[in-house]
Design a protein around this motif. Structure first.
Motif, PDB file in Angstrom:
ATOM      1  N   THR A   1       8.782  -7.777   0.125  1.00  0.00           N
ATOM      2  CA  THR A   1       8.790  -6.471  -0.520  1.00  0.00           C
ATOM      3  C   THR A   1       7.576  -6.425  -1.418  1.00  0.00           C
ATOM      4  OG1 THR A   1      11.199  -6.342  -0.479  1.00  0.00           O
ATOM      5  CG2 THR A   1      10.062  -4.904  -2.045  1.00  0.00           C
ATOM      6  N   GLY A   2       6.750  -5.418  -1.234  1.00  0.00           N
ATOM      7  CA  GLY A   2       5.527  -5.317  -2.023  1.00  0.00           C
ATOM      8  C   GLY A   2       4.445  -6.228  -1.479  1.00  0.00           C
TER       9      GLY A   2
ATOM     10  N   ASN B   1      -0.070   4.234   7.376  1.00  0.00           N
ATOM     11  CA  ASN B   1      -0.551   2.866   7.524  1.00  0.00           C
ATOM     12  C   ASN B   1       0.271   2.134   8.576  1.00  0.00           C
ATOM     13  OD1 ASN B   1       1.764   2.619   5.944  1.00  0.00           O
ATOM     14  ND2 ASN B   1       0.895   1.144   4.537  1.00  0.00           N
ATOM     15  N   VAL B   2       1.006   2.893   9.394  1.00  0.00           N
ATOM     16  CA  VAL B   2       1.862   2.332  10.426  1.00  0.00           C
ATOM     17  C   VAL B   2       1.349   2.648  11.821  1.00  0.00           C
ATOM     18  CG1 VAL B   2       4.190   2.334  11.411  1.00  0.00           C
ATOM     19  CG2 VAL B   2       3.892   2.406   8.938  1.00  0.00           C
ATOM     20  N   GLY B   3       1.012   3.917  12.072  1.00  0.00           N
ATOM     21  CA  GLY B   3       0.632   4.349  13.415  1.00  0.00           C
ATOM     22  C   GLY B   3       1.880   4.540  14.261  1.00  0.00           C
TER      23      GLY B   3
ATOM     24  N   VAL C   1       0.834  -1.203   0.000  1.00  0.00           N
ATOM     25  CA  VAL C   1       0.000   0.000   0.000  1.00  0.00           C
ATOM     26  C   VAL C   1       0.867   1.250   0.000  1.00  0.00           C
ATOM     27  CG1 VAL C   1      -1.714   1.310   1.303  1.00  0.00           C
ATOM     28  CG2 VAL C   1      -1.944  -1.165   1.093  1.00  0.00           C
ATOM     29  N   GLY C   2       1.812   1.332   0.927  1.00  0.00           N
ATOM     30  CA  GLY C   2       2.658   2.510   1.024  1.00  0.00           C
ATOM     31  C   GLY C   2       3.447   2.786  -0.240  1.00  0.00           C
ATOM     32  N   SER C   3       3.955   1.744  -0.873  1.00  0.00           N
ATOM     33  CA  SER C   3       4.741   1.952  -2.093  1.00  0.00           C
ATOM     34  C   SER C   3       3.873   2.471  -3.231  1.00  0.00           C
ATOM     35  CB  SER C   3       5.468   0.667  -2.505  1.00  0.00           C
ATOM     36  OG  SER C   3       4.561  -0.355  -2.805  1.00  0.00           O
TER      37      SER C   3
ATOM     38  N   ALA D   1      -3.962  11.056   6.123  1.00  0.00           N
ATOM     39  CA  ALA D   1      -4.855  10.001   5.661  1.00  0.00           C
ATOM     40  C   ALA D   1      -4.460   8.733   6.396  1.00  0.00           C
ATOM     41  CB  ALA D   1      -4.717   9.822   4.148  1.00  0.00           C
ATOM     42  N   MET D   2      -5.354   8.241   7.237  1.00  0.00           N
ATOM     43  CA  MET D   2      -5.048   7.085   8.090  1.00  0.00           C
ATOM     44  C   MET D   2      -5.730   5.841   7.518  1.00  0.00           C
ATOM     45  SD  MET D   2      -5.420   9.019  11.743  1.00  0.00           S
ATOM     46  CE  MET D   2      -4.706   7.671  12.679  1.00  0.00           C
ATOM     47  N   CYS D   3      -4.891   4.892   7.093  1.00  0.00           N
ATOM     48  CA  CYS D   3      -5.396   3.707   6.413  1.00  0.00           C
ATOM     49  C   CYS D   3      -5.103   2.423   7.169  1.00  0.00           C
ATOM     50  CB  CYS D   3      -4.758   3.662   5.024  1.00  0.00           C
ATOM     51  SG  CYS D   3      -5.073   2.187   4.089  1.00  0.00           S
ATOM     52  N   GLY D   4      -4.249   2.471   8.172  1.00  0.00           N
ATOM     53  CA  GLY D   4      -3.911   1.265   8.923  1.00  0.00           C
ATOM     54  C   GLY D   4      -2.984   1.590  10.075  1.00  0.00           C
ATOM     55  N   THR D   5      -2.788   0.589  10.906  1.00  0.00           N
ATOM     56  CA  THR D   5      -1.877   0.736  12.045  1.00  0.00           C
ATOM     57  C   THR D   5      -1.073  -0.548  12.186  1.00  0.00           C
ATOM     58  OG1 THR D   5      -3.590  -0.022  13.557  1.00  0.00           O
ATOM     59  CG2 THR D   5      -3.358   2.366  13.295  1.00  0.00           C
TER      60      THR D   5
END
Length: 188
Positions: free
Chosen positions: A176-177, A72-74, A8-10, A92-96
């Motif tokens: 990775t990915g 997406n880390v928190g 997601v982050g990439s 934009a908060m998508c995950g933790t």
């Protein structure tokens, strides 16, 4: 600023670049993933969050602050972003993912005073909330993929017996990915 170097982050970092962001910086858990973000995905910079406090590395990457953070880390990533974001910045908060393996979900250590003083906007979202944008999104992303301007990696495993290791690897950063487990051979 993008979160971790997962699937997601990439993608988010590349989307930001393609949409005209002035500077895109990511964090990853190894020097290889940092190189991947910069050398292959075109991020302007990246840092290894294991090399020292995220806050210090983020301040070095953005000495004048930044305006948008995808989280997406928190945890320490979100806390550091709140500290370095400019006034009226957006998150934009998508995950933790930092809490996914934790036996208990600890509160993310954020400075609420800074959120108010800087007039920050933190917005949680789930991709399914935006199904109405699929018709616009799919052709644009398809064109970026076809032109080579958007790239991705997959870490693939084979067989149902690979599921536990693949899941563990995804949660610990071994892949990775996108992590994929193929249950059958791909058709010819």
């Amino acid at each position: 600023m993008s979160g971790a170097a997962g699937a997601v982050g990439s993608m988010v970092g590349q989307f930001a670049s393609l949409a005209g962001a002035r500077r895109v910086v990511g964090s990853a858990g190894s020097i290889e993933k940092v190189r991947y973000l910069v050398d292959e995905l075109g991020y302007d910079a990246a840092f290894n969050y294991k090399d020292g406090p995220v806050l210090n590395q983020l301040r070095n990457a953005f000495p004048d602050g930044f305006d948008v953070f995808f989280d997406n880390v928190g945890s320490d990533h979100l806390a550091a972003a709140i500290d370095v974001l400019n006034e009226f910045g957006r998150v934009a908060m998508c995950g933790t993912i930092s809490t996914y393996n934790a036996p208990e979900h600890d509160a993310v250590p954020v400075d609420a005073f800074k959120i108010v003083a800087k007039r920050l906007r933190l917005q949680g979202f789930i991709a399914f909330d935006h199904e109405d944008l699929r018709e616009e999104f799919a052709p644009q992303v398809g064109a970026w993929l076809e032109s080579g301007r958007l790239t991705y990696r997959e870490t693939a495993s084979q067989g149902i017996e690979a599921v536990p290791a693949a899941l563990t690897g995804m949660l610990t950063g071994a892949n990775t990915g996108k992590a994929i487990v193929r249950l059958a051979d791909d058709p010819v």
